[in-house]
Design a protein around this motif. Structure first.
Motif, PDB file in Angstrom:
ATOM      1  N   ILE A 122       0.848  -1.196   0.000  1.00  0.00           N
ATOM      2  CA  ILE A 122       0.000   0.000   0.000  1.00  0.00           C
ATOM      3  C   ILE A 122       0.881   1.243   0.000  1.00  0.00           C
ATOM      4  O   ILE A 122       1.849   1.330   0.768  1.00  0.00           O
ATOM      5  N   ILE A 123       0.530   2.202  -0.842  1.00  0.00           N
ATOM      6  CA  ILE A 123       1.179   3.513  -0.799  1.00  0.00           C
ATOM      7  C   ILE A 123       0.298   4.426   0.039  1.00  0.00           C
ATOM      8  O   ILE A 123      -0.906   4.529  -0.180  1.00  0.00           O
ATOM      9  N   THR A 124       0.929   5.070   1.019  1.00  0.00           N
ATOM     10  CA  THR A 124       0.178   5.896   1.964  1.00  0.00           C
ATOM     11  C   THR A 124       0.325   7.386   1.628  1.00  0.00           C
ATOM     12  O   THR A 124       1.033   7.774   0.696  1.00  0.00           O
ATOM     13  N   LEU A 170       2.052   9.506   2.861  1.00  0.00           N
ATOM     14  CA  LEU A 170       3.417  10.047   2.921  1.00  0.00           C
ATOM     15  C   LEU A 170       4.017  10.178   1.516  1.00  0.00           C
ATOM     16  O   LEU A 170       5.113  10.715   1.342  1.00  0.00           O
ATOM     17  N   CYS A 171       3.318   9.688   0.505  1.00  0.00           N
ATOM     18  CA  CYS A 171       3.804   9.742  -0.886  1.00  0.00           C
ATOM     19  C   CYS A 171       3.802  11.177  -1.401  1.00  0.00           C
ATOM     20  O   CYS A 171       2.795  11.868  -1.346  1.00  0.00           O
ATOM     21  N   LEU A 172       4.933  11.595  -1.942  1.00  0.00           N
ATOM     22  CA  LEU A 172       5.047  12.932  -2.549  1.00  0.00           C
ATOM     23  C   LEU A 172       5.436  12.818  -4.028  1.00  0.00           C
ATOM     24  O   LEU A 172       6.107  13.689  -4.572  1.00  0.00           O
ATOM     25  N   ARG A 173       5.015  11.723  -4.633  1.00  0.00           N
ATOM     26  CA  ARG A 173       5.128  11.530  -6.080  1.00  0.00           C
ATOM     27  C   ARG A 173       6.572  11.588  -6.592  1.00  0.00           C
ATOM     28  O   ARG A 173       6.838  12.173  -7.641  1.00  0.00           O
ATOM     29  N   ASP A 174       7.473  10.961  -5.875  1.00  0.00           N
ATOM     30  CA  ASP A 174       8.869  10.900  -6.340  1.00  0.00           C
ATOM     31  C   ASP A 174       9.019  10.016  -7.585  1.00  0.00           C
ATOM     32  O   ASP A 174       9.908  10.227  -8.405  1.00  0.00           O
ATOM     33  N   ARG A 175       8.171   8.992  -7.675  1.00  0.00           N
ATOM     34  CA  ARG A 175       8.100   8.073  -8.821  1.00  0.00           C
ATOM     35  C   ARG A 175       9.176   6.998  -8.874  1.00  0.00           C
ATOM     36  O   ARG A 175       9.182   6.183  -9.810  1.00  0.00           O
ATOM     37  N   GLY A 176      10.071   6.966  -7.910  1.00  0.00           N
ATOM     38  CA  GLY A 176      11.108   5.939  -7.934  1.00  0.00           C
ATOM     39  C   GLY A 176      10.526   4.539  -7.920  1.00  0.00           C
ATOM     40  O   GLY A 176      11.050   3.618  -8.555  1.00  0.00           O
ATOM     41  N   CYS A 177       9.423   4.369  -7.210  1.00  0.00           N
ATOM     42  CA  CYS A 177       8.822   3.039  -7.067  1.00  0.00           C
ATOM     43  C   CYS A 177       8.315   2.486  -8.392  1.00  0.00           C
ATOM     44  O   CYS A 177       8.379   1.284  -8.641  1.00  0.00           O
ATOM     45  N   ILE A 178       7.799   3.356  -9.235  1.00  0.00           N
ATOM     46  CA  ILE A 178       7.144   2.901 -10.466  1.00  0.00           C
ATOM     47  C   ILE A 178       8.102   2.084 -11.323  1.00  0.00           C
ATOM     48  O   ILE A 178       7.740   1.034 -11.853  1.00  0.00           O
ATOM     49  N   TRP A 220      -1.570  10.459  -4.820  1.00  0.00           N
ATOM     50  CA  TRP A 220      -0.455   9.521  -4.639  1.00  0.00           C
ATOM     51  C   TRP A 220      -0.238   8.690  -5.886  1.00  0.00           C
ATOM     52  O   TRP A 220      -0.893   8.869  -6.900  1.00  0.00           O
ATOM     53  N   MET A 221       0.680   7.741  -5.754  1.00  0.00           N
ATOM     54  CA  MET A 221       0.753   6.620  -6.680  1.00  0.00           C
ATOM     55  C   MET A 221      -0.103   5.514  -6.043  1.00  0.00           C
ATOM     56  O   MET A 221      -0.223   5.448  -4.815  1.00  0.00           O
ATOM     57  N   TYR A 222      -0.644   4.645  -6.849  1.00  0.00           N
ATOM     58  CA  TYR A 222      -1.547   3.610  -6.330  1.00  0.00           C
ATOM     59  C   TYR A 222      -1.111   2.242  -6.827  1.00  0.00           C
ATOM     60  O   TYR A 222      -0.731   2.094  -8.001  1.00  0.00           O
ATOM     61  N   PRO A 270      12.509   0.078  -0.848  1.00  0.00           N
ATOM     62  CA  PRO A 270      13.754   0.845  -0.695  1.00  0.00           C
ATOM     63  C   PRO A 270      13.877   2.013  -1.670  1.00  0.00           C
ATOM     64  O   PRO A 270      14.743   2.871  -1.491  1.00  0.00           O
ATOM     65  N   GLU A 271      13.038   2.058  -2.697  1.00  0.00           N
ATOM     66  CA  GLU A 271      13.102   3.149  -3.676  1.00  0.00           C
ATOM     67  C   GLU A 271      12.407   4.412  -3.195  1.00  0.00           C
ATOM     68  O   GLU A 271      12.565   5.472  -3.789  1.00  0.00           O
ATOM     69  N   CYS A 272      11.627   4.302  -2.140  1.00  0.00           N
ATOM     70  CA  CYS A 272      10.808   5.451  -1.733  1.00  0.00           C
ATOM     71  C   CYS A 272      11.562   6.347  -0.748  1.00  0.00           C
ATOM     72  O   CYS A 272      11.834   5.942   0.379  1.00  0.00           O
ATOM     73  N   PRO A 273      11.883   7.583  -1.148  1.00  0.00           N
ATOM     74  CA  PRO A 273      12.636   8.470  -0.264  1.00  0.00           C
ATOM     75  C   PRO A 273      11.825   8.953   0.936  1.00  0.00           C
ATOM     76  O   PRO A 273      12.382   9.512   1.873  1.00  0.00           O
ATOM     77  N   PHE A 274      10.520   8.732   0.898  1.00  0.00           N
ATOM     78  CA  PHE A 274       9.663   9.208   1.988  1.00  0.00           C
ATOM     79  C   PHE A 274       9.091   8.066   2.834  1.00  0.00           C
ATOM     80  O   PHE A 274       8.222   8.292   3.669  1.00  0.00           O
ATOM     81  N   ALA A 275       9.575   6.856   2.598  1.00  0.00           N
ATOM     82  CA  ALA A 275       9.121   5.679   3.361  1.00  0.00           C
ATOM     83  C   ALA A 275       7.600   5.598   3.417  1.00  0.00           C
ATOM     84  O   ALA A 275       6.999   5.380   4.469  1.00  0.00           O
ATOM     85  N   ALA A 276       6.991   5.771   2.241  1.00  0.00           N
ATOM     86  CA  ALA A 276       5.531   5.833   2.165  1.00  0.00           C
ATOM     87  C   ALA A 276       4.867   4.483   1.908  1.00  0.00           C
ATOM     88  O   ALA A 276       3.645   4.386   1.964  1.00  0.00           O
ATOM     89  N   ILE A 277       5.671   3.449   1.612  1.00  0.00           N
ATOM     90  CA  ILE A 277       5.095   2.165   1.174  1.00  0.00           C
ATOM     91  C   ILE A 277       5.241   1.112   2.267  1.00  0.00           C
ATOM     92  O   ILE A 277       6.300   0.988   2.886  1.00  0.00           O
ATOM     93  N   PHE A 278       4.165   0.342   2.461  1.00  0.00           N
ATOM     94  CA  PHE A 278       4.156  -0.712   3.489  1.00  0.00           C
ATOM     95  C   PHE A 278       3.418  -1.936   2.947  1.00  0.00           C
ATOM     96  O   PHE A 278       2.468  -1.788   2.163  1.00  0.00           O
TER      97      PHE A 278
HETATM   98  S1  SF4 Z   1       8.695   6.318  -4.399  1.00  0.00           S
HETATM   99 FE1  SF4 Z   1       7.455   6.850  -2.600  1.00  0.00          FE
HETATM  100  S2  SF4 Z   1       7.024   9.027  -2.808  1.00  0.00           S
HETATM  101 FE2  SF4 Z   1       7.727   8.246  -4.753  1.00  0.00          FE
HETATM  102  S3  SF4 Z   1       5.874   7.783  -5.894  1.00  0.00           S
HETATM  103 FE3  SF4 Z   1       6.568   5.921  -4.934  1.00  0.00          FE
HETATM  104  S4  SF4 Z   1       5.483   5.875  -2.988  1.00  0.00           S
HETATM  105 FE4  SF4 Z   1       5.324   7.943  -3.742  1.00  0.00          FE
END
Ligand code: SF4
Ligand code: SF4
Length: 137
Positions: free
Chosen positions: A4-6, A8-16, A35-37, A51-59
């Motif tokens: 789940i992306i929470t 805390l996501c600020l759309r960095d996009r690294g996860c995609i 957010w990203m979903y 580990p790609e999320c700089p804001f630790a938004a994913i759990f």
């Molecule tokens: S890497 Fe983290 S902040 Fe960036 S889009 Fe994905 S969930 Fe959001």
């Protein structure tokens, strides 16, 4: 299960880019889907996005905190909030969000409220169709 992306996501996009099954979709329009979903039916629980999320938004879904305790200074992003965030994403593109709030040290946030919007995005929201409106933020 799914990840789940929470808020805390600020759309960095690294996860995609690291998702092996391409199940992370950028929300559009941003004002409504900030957010990203993660598509819960396609996510294979590999954990590569974390580990790609700089804001630790994913759990993992069962580890989304009921009482997230803020370190102070991080943002949450939700429809209805009115704060302003400016940053630069993984690709160097400027990200501007106007539905955020900066958290104070020790502030407690229930991130489990963010689980249902993730499911709803694919069930009754735009789902993969949002990719057609993707503006790169
Ligand atoms: S890497 Fe983290 S902040 Fe960036 S889009 Fe994905 S969930 Fe959001
Ligand atoms: S856990 Fe793996 S499959 Fe699921 S969203 Fe993250 S990278 Fe994709």
């Amino acid at each position: 299960m799914t990840y789940i992306i929470t808020s805390l996501c600020l759309r960095d996009r690294g996860c995609i880019e690291v998702c092996p099954v391409e199940c992370i979709v950028p929300g559009e329009p941003v004002e409504k889907y900030p957010w990203m979903y993660i598509d819960p039916d396609t996510c294979i629980d590999c954990g590569a996005c974390i580990p790609e999320c700089p804001f630790a938004a994913i759990f993992p879904e069962d580890e989304v905190p009921l009482a997230y305790i803020a370190k102070g200074g991080e943002f949450i992003s939700k429809v209805g909030l009115a704060g302003h965030f400016e940053g630069t994403n993984h690709h160097g593109t400027r990200v501007v969000l106007d539905t955020v709030k900066q958290l104070n040290v020790g502030e407690v946030v229930n991130l489990r409220d963010d689980i249902q919007p993730n499911y709803d995005f694919f069930k009754s929201g735009p789902g993969y169709g949002a990719k057609d409106q993707d503006k790169g933020i």
